[in-house]
Design a protein around this motif. Structure first.
Motif, short mmCIF file in Angstrom:
data_model
loop_
_atom_site.label_atom_id
_atom_site.label_comp_id
_atom_site.label_asym_id
_atom_site.label_seq_id
_atom_site.Cartn_x
_atom_site.Cartn_y
_atom_site.Cartn_z
N ARG A 92 92.31 89.64 60.01
CA ARG A 92 91.91 90.14 58.69
C ARG A 92 90.39 90.05 58.49
O ARG A 92 89.78 90.96 57.93
N LEU A 93 89.79 88.97 58.97
CA LEU A 93 88.34 88.82 58.82
C LEU A 93 87.60 89.86 59.65
O LEU A 93 86.59 90.41 59.20
N ARG A 94 88.10 90.15 60.84
CA ARG A 94 87.47 91.17 61.68
C ARG A 94 87.51 92.52 60.97
O ARG A 94 86.52 93.26 60.94
N GLN A 141 92.67 82.25 48.84
CA GLN A 141 93.35 82.83 47.69
C GLN A 141 93.65 84.31 47.92
O GLN A 141 94.76 84.78 47.66
N ARG A 142 92.67 85.05 48.44
CA ARG A 142 92.86 86.49 48.62
C ARG A 142 93.84 86.81 49.74
O ARG A 142 94.55 87.81 49.68
N LEU A 143 93.90 85.95 50.76
CA LEU A 143 94.81 86.18 51.89
C LEU A 143 96.18 85.55 51.68
O LEU A 143 97.11 85.84 52.44
N GLY A 144 96.28 84.68 50.68
CA GLY A 144 97.57 84.04 50.42
C GLY A 144 97.96 83.02 51.48
O GLY A 144 99.14 82.88 51.81
N VAL A 145 96.97 82.31 52.01
CA VAL A 145 97.23 81.29 53.03
C VAL A 145 96.56 79.99 52.60
O VAL A 145 95.82 79.94 51.61
N SER A 146 96.82 78.93 53.35
CA SER A 146 96.20 77.65 53.04
C SER A 146 94.72 77.67 53.41
O SER A 146 94.30 78.43 54.29
#
Length: 234
Positions: free
Chosen positions: A20-22, A44-49
């Motif tokens: 996603r960052l790439r 928060q935006r990715l919905g992960v820890s």
């Protein structure tokens, strides 16, 4: 039995964050010097820890793609995020300690012998290598070619056929360790200074001082972010 139905590997969550960052960097046209969003915001935006985001940032730092500034966020070192596969990093992390151990043993002795046996031609080759390295660093490079030429010149100056053969036998692994070291922040300039100390000792024909300078240098080479990374952390 067929290997086709072996258990499937589990994609680590931080590897998905890397993907996603790439894409985020590519779509946003971000380049060297640009700052990534804070870890809390990314989580928060990715919905992960936040831990998964932190591990992804560590992988990018290990590869020299971002610089993490204490209290100041993460900044792109170059344009884009051409991320190396994690499994390749894991394999290199596994073999790197053995390579560095071999380098310290071999190159320390080579520097000592070079101080005893070097010729004027050998010294010219070492000086030329450092000019190449300094020029590359001055223009924003890592000095990789100059580093390779310098260590090659020290090996030649030792005039030991067998030790030179040992060095050739691990040349590929040495290249890996060189690239890993020189992409550490501010490492190229420090490496250049250490090379000059090695050359000074060799030129003065001081074997013990040359060996000590080479040992210090190789131990600096061993200080890489990759070895501090836990690929299983989440």
């Amino acid at each position: 039995m067929s290997d086709a139905l072996r258990p499937m590997g589990r994609t680590r969550l931080y590897e998905q964050v890397l993907d996603r960052l790439r894409a985020y960097v590519a779509e946003g046209g971000l380049g060297a010097g640009d700052r990534l969003p804070p870890e809390r915001e990314l989580a928060q935006r990715l919905g992960v820890s936040r831990a998964s985001v932190k591990q992804a940032i560590v992988v990018l730092e290990v590869q020299g793609l971002v610089e993490v500034r204490h209290g100041g966020g993460s900044y792109l070192v170059r344009d884009g995020l051409d991320v190396e596969p994690v499994e390749r990093l894991v394999e290199r992390r596994r073999r790197l300690p053995d390579v560095l151990e071999a380098r310290e043993a071999l190159e320390t002795k080579l520097a000592e012998l070079a101080a005893e046996r070097r010729t004027d031609e050998d010294l010219r080759a070492m000086r030329s290598a450092l000019v190449t390295m300094a020029d590359d660093i001055e223009h924003g490079g890592h000095g990789v070619d100059g580093d390779r030429l310098f260590h090659g010149a020290v090996t030649e100056a030792a005039h030991s056929v067998l030790l030179a053969e040992f060095m050739r036998s691990i040349a590929e692994q040495i290249t890996e360790s060189r690239n890993e070291s020189l992409r550490q922040p501010r490492r190229p300039a420090r490496s250049l200074v250490q090379h000059r100390a090695i050359l000074d000792a060799i030129e003065a024909r001081e074997g013990r001082r040359a060996a000590a300078a080479m040992r210090r240098h190789v131990r600096t080479v061993a200080k890489v972010r990759l070895l501090d990374w836990d690929p299983e952390a989440e």
